[in-house]
Design a protein around this motif. Structure first.
Motif, PDB file in Angstrom:
ATOM      1  N   LYS A  96      44.638  72.038  59.391  1.00  0.00           N
ATOM      2  CA  LYS A  96      44.022  73.006  60.304  1.00  0.00           C
ATOM      3  C   LYS A  96      42.626  73.403  59.841  1.00  0.00           C
ATOM      4  N   GLN A  97      42.480  73.603  58.535  1.00  0.00           N
ATOM      5  CA  GLN A  97      41.184  74.021  58.012  1.00  0.00           C
ATOM      6  C   GLN A  97      40.162  72.890  58.093  1.00  0.00           C
ATOM      7  N   LEU A  98      40.616  71.665  57.931  1.00  0.00           N
ATOM      8  CA  LEU A  98      39.713  70.520  58.019  1.00  0.00           C
ATOM      9  C   LEU A  98      39.178  70.352  59.438  1.00  0.00           C
ATOM     10  N   ILE A  99      40.031  70.572  60.412  1.00  0.00           N
ATOM     11  CA  ILE A  99      39.605  70.465  61.813  1.00  0.00           C
ATOM     12  C   ILE A  99      38.571  71.543  62.135  1.00  0.00           C
ATOM     13  N   VAL A 100      38.755  72.746  61.601  1.00  0.00           N
ATOM     14  CA  VAL A 100      37.762  73.803  61.794  1.00  0.00           C
ATOM     15  C   VAL A 100      36.434  73.394  61.169  1.00  0.00           C
ATOM     16  N   ALA A 101      36.493  72.879  59.940  1.00  0.00           N
ATOM     17  CA  ALA A 101      35.272  72.546  59.205  1.00  0.00           C
ATOM     18  C   ALA A 101      34.498  71.391  59.829  1.00  0.00           C
ATOM     19  N   VAL A 102      35.220  70.388  60.348  1.00  0.00           N
ATOM     20  CA  VAL A 102      34.560  69.193  60.873  1.00  0.00           C
ATOM     21  C   VAL A 102      34.256  69.300  62.365  1.00  0.00           C
ATOM     22  N   ALA A 103      35.234  69.788  63.135  1.00  0.00           N
ATOM     23  CA  ALA A 103      35.096  69.773  64.601  1.00  0.00           C
ATOM     24  C   ALA A 103      34.845  71.145  65.205  1.00  0.00           C
ATOM     25  N   ASP A 104      34.885  72.192  64.381  1.00  0.00           N
ATOM     26  CA  ASP A 104      34.693  73.560  64.861  1.00  0.00           C
ATOM     27  C   ASP A 104      35.709  73.915  65.956  1.00  0.00           C
ATOM     28  N   LYS A 105      36.950  73.484  65.747  1.00  0.00           N
ATOM     29  CA  LYS A 105      38.032  73.781  66.686  1.00  0.00           C
ATOM     30  C   LYS A 105      39.216  74.366  65.922  1.00  0.00           C
ATOM     31  N   GLU A 106      39.905  75.310  66.532  1.00  0.00           N
ATOM     32  CA  GLU A 106      41.061  75.918  65.903  1.00  0.00           C
ATOM     33  C   GLU A 106      42.328  75.521  66.646  1.00  0.00           C
ATOM     34  N   ILE A 107      43.385  75.275  65.876  1.00  0.00           N
ATOM     35  CA  ILE A 107      44.678  74.944  66.460  1.00  0.00           C
ATOM     36  C   ILE A 107      45.412  76.243  66.779  1.00  0.00           C
ATOM     37  N   ALA A 108      45.844  76.395  68.007  1.00  0.00           N
ATOM     38  CA  ALA A 108      46.567  77.606  68.399  1.00  0.00           C
ATOM     39  C   ALA A 108      47.905  77.670  67.676  1.00  0.00           C
ATOM     40  N   PRO A 109      48.415  78.863  67.409  1.00  0.00           N
ATOM     41  CA  PRO A 109      49.728  78.993  66.751  1.00  0.00           C
ATOM     42  C   PRO A 109      50.798  78.192  67.469  1.00  0.00           C
ATOM     43  N   GLY A 110      51.507  77.370  66.714  1.00  0.00           N
ATOM     44  CA  GLY A 110      52.580  76.560  67.268  1.00  0.00           C
ATOM     45  C   GLY A 110      52.138  75.268  67.911  1.00  0.00           C
ATOM     46  N   ALA A 111      50.820  75.042  68.021  1.00  0.00           N
ATOM     47  CA  ALA A 111      50.304  73.825  68.661  1.00  0.00           C
ATOM     48  C   ALA A 111      50.100  72.725  67.631  1.00  0.00           C
ATOM     49  N   LEU A 112      49.968  71.483  68.119  1.00  0.00           N
ATOM     50  CA  LEU A 112      49.713  70.337  67.264  1.00  0.00           C
ATOM     51  C   LEU A 112      48.213  70.042  67.209  1.00  0.00           C
ATOM     52  N   PRO A 113      47.761  69.346  66.156  1.00  0.00           N
ATOM     53  CA  PRO A 113      46.332  69.028  66.059  1.00  0.00           C
ATOM     54  C   PRO A 113      45.788  68.284  67.275  1.00  0.00           C
ATOM     55  N   ALA A 114      46.622  67.456  67.906  1.00  0.00           N
ATOM     56  CA  ALA A 114      46.153  66.691  69.071  1.00  0.00           C
ATOM     57  C   ALA A 114      45.702  67.605  70.205  1.00  0.00           C
ATOM     58  N   SER A 115      46.180  68.862  70.207  1.00  0.00           N
ATOM     59  CA  SER A 115      45.770  69.805  71.246  1.00  0.00           C
ATOM     60  C   SER A 115      44.289  70.134  71.155  1.00  0.00           C
ATOM     61  N   THR A 116      43.692  69.910  69.977  1.00  0.00           N
ATOM     62  CA  THR A 116      42.250  70.127  69.792  1.00  0.00           C
ATOM     63  C   THR A 116      41.453  68.843  70.001  1.00  0.00           C
ATOM     64  N   GLY A 117      42.169  67.741  70.254  1.00  0.00           N
ATOM     65  CA  GLY A 117      41.507  66.444  70.387  1.00  0.00           C
ATOM     66  C   GLY A 117      41.268  65.760  69.059  1.00  0.00           C
ATOM     67  N   CYS A 118      41.887  66.281  67.987  1.00  0.00           N
ATOM     68  CA  CYS A 118      41.676  65.728  66.652  1.00  0.00           C
ATOM     69  C   CYS A 118      42.964  65.131  66.080  1.00  0.00           C
ATOM     70  N   ALA A 119      42.809  64.100  65.276  1.00  0.00           N
ATOM     71  CA  ALA A 119      43.918  63.522  64.512  1.00  0.00           C
ATOM     72  C   ALA A 119      43.427  63.301  63.092  1.00  0.00           C
ATOM     73  N   VAL A 120      44.174  63.810  62.120  1.00  0.00           N
ATOM     74  CA  VAL A 120      43.778  63.750  60.717  1.00  0.00           C
ATOM     75  C   VAL A 120      44.691  62.790  59.963  1.00  0.00           C
TER      76      VAL A 120
END
Length: 440
Positions: free
Chosen positions: A239-263
């Motif tokens: 979750k923190q990596l997605i914030v740092a790289v894509a400036d997107k936050e994962i909503a509580p209970g959601a999966l990373p794909a909901s932000t358009g990101c895959a780590v």
């Protein structure tokens, strides 16, 4: 512009003991213990029998459940037994015990698939599934399931080269020694997702790794870029990596794909490359072996199923009495109750600490300083979670989003009152899950 996640800490990285140690291949032991639960999701069922001859890379366990991953023999030899054995998670798990014949005779099923460019996305996905590849950053979530759930949703692939936990240098060494495997696996992922670009994220304190990966990238045409991130724990958490790289936050209970990101972890992408180019299933882990009680810290390539006692002996054993043995890092690792448990797919480090490293408090007390709140990267209120767990108030635990806790250990690290915060949160999560099972 890169964004910073909230909270976090700056512990001593303690990586000096192994960061300059090249990866050494550890010869497999005479016997290997292969648990049928090596991943998140449904365990596998053995598909071999006692007394049966097996070959290196042969399928020995499988499941048709959507969230599962096949298991393969890391050596050639004979199945001695199929029985419950101690597992690193503290339980007893059905395991296949293999007597190693020392020959490493490859299974006839092992064959290279050639260039990934000649294969369809579905074929590549099947190869990843058949190779038993899981997330090798510690979570061990089946990679084929993660990819499939993100197809059509993901527009940003992030390869996690941060390795922010203290002591661990296994991914760092892989970036230095096999960057072509990492890039090769990433190109496979890009084809499956139908993307022309991807990001490899590396913390700024890993300069040699950054240069090694950059040298592997042609000047033009790959669409792969290197992002250098500030050094801060837990920078490598998904979750923190997605914030740092894509400036997107994962909503509580959601999966990373909901932000358009895959780590994906560094070693995961390398495993994908080996599966496609050489047809090799996941049979080994790069393991950092370190800590104050270890005689000669090393980075070792270890066959899955190797007892951790064998791994420690390969570093000269313990130089003094140990206080604690961890599988994983000091922040999120799991304390081990026995040296007979095996290395599993999620094992990236084995740490042993001497007695004089133990800093214990007999009168753990909250002093209401609020430090735990300031460092929580998920913006939770750790002291309230601790209080509600102690009072068995499950309703308020859920209201305070205990299930969003990533168990990074920042709060426990910073707490001057020496409260066992993460331990309490794990217990609280288990209480909630148990209550839901009884109610359901």
């Amino acid at each position: 512009m890169l964004s910073a996640f909230s909270g976090g800490i700056h512990p001593d990285d303690a990586k000096l003991a192994t960061k300059h140690k090249p990866i050494e291949a550890l010869p497999p032991p005479e016997q290997l213990i292969i648990p049928m639960s090596l991943h998140i999701g449904a365990p596998c069922e053995p598909i071999v029998r006692e007394g049966q001859a097996v070959f290196m890379g042969q399928l020995i366990g499988d499941s048709q459940a959507p969230v599962s991953a096949p298991i393969h023999s890391p050596v050639s030899g004979k199945v001695l037994a199929i029985e419950p054995r101690p597992h690193p998670n503290g339980s007893s798990v059905l395991s296949v015990i293999i007597e190693n014949d020392g020959n490493d005779t490859l299974s006839e099923s092992i064959r290279p698939y050639g260039s990934f460019e000649s294969l369809t996305s579905e074929q590549l996905l099947q190869i990843i599934r058949d190779a038993g590849i899981v997330g090798l950053g510690g979570a061990a979530f089946p990679t084929h399931t993660k990819i499939r759930s993100g197809i059509g949703k993901v527009d940003t692939i992030i390869v996690n080269g941060c390795e922010c936990e203290p002591y661990i240098t296994s991914d760092y060494r892989l970036m230095l020694e096999a960057p072509e495997e990492i890039i090769g696996g990433l190109k496979v992922l890009m084809k499956i997702f139908g993307l022309n670009s991807a990001v490899i994220a590396i913390e700024s304190n890993k300069r040699e790794a950054i240069e090694s990966m950059r040298k592997m990238l042609p000047k033009k045409g790959t669409g792969i870029s290197i992002k250098v991130l500030p050094t801060r724990y837990p920078q490598g958490a998904e979750k923190q990596l997605i914030v740092a790289v894509a400036d997107k936050e994962i909503a509580p209970g959601a999966l990373p794909a909901s932000t358009g990101c895959a780590v994906f972890n560094i070693d995961t992408t390398a495993a994908i490359h080996r599966a496609v180019t050489a047809g090799l299933p996941l049979m080994r882990r790069i393991v950092t072996v370190s800590g104050s009680a270890v005689s000669n810290p090393k980075n070792l390539s270890v066959r899955i199923g190797t007892p951790i006692e064998t791994v420690f002996l390969a570093t000269g054993g313990f130089r003094e009495t140990t206080y604690k043995v961890l599988m994983g890092g000091p922040m999120m690792g799991v304390a081990q109750h026995s040296l007979s448990v095996p290395v599993i797919k999620g094992t990236n480090a084995l740490l042993a600490f001497a007695h004089n490293d133990a800093v214990l408090a007999s009168d753990s007390t909250c002093i209401r300083c609020g430090k735990c709140v300031s460092v929580c990267p998920v913006r939770l209120l750790p002291i309230y979670l601790y209080m509600y767990e102690r009072k068995d108030n499950l309703e308020l635990l859920e209201k305070q989003r205990i299930m969003d806790c990533i168990e990074c250990g920042c709060c426990s690290y910073i707490c001057p009152g020496r409260l066992h915060l993460v331990q309490s949160f794990r217990t609280g999560k288990q209480k909630i899950n148990d209550a839901k099972k009884k109610g359901g």
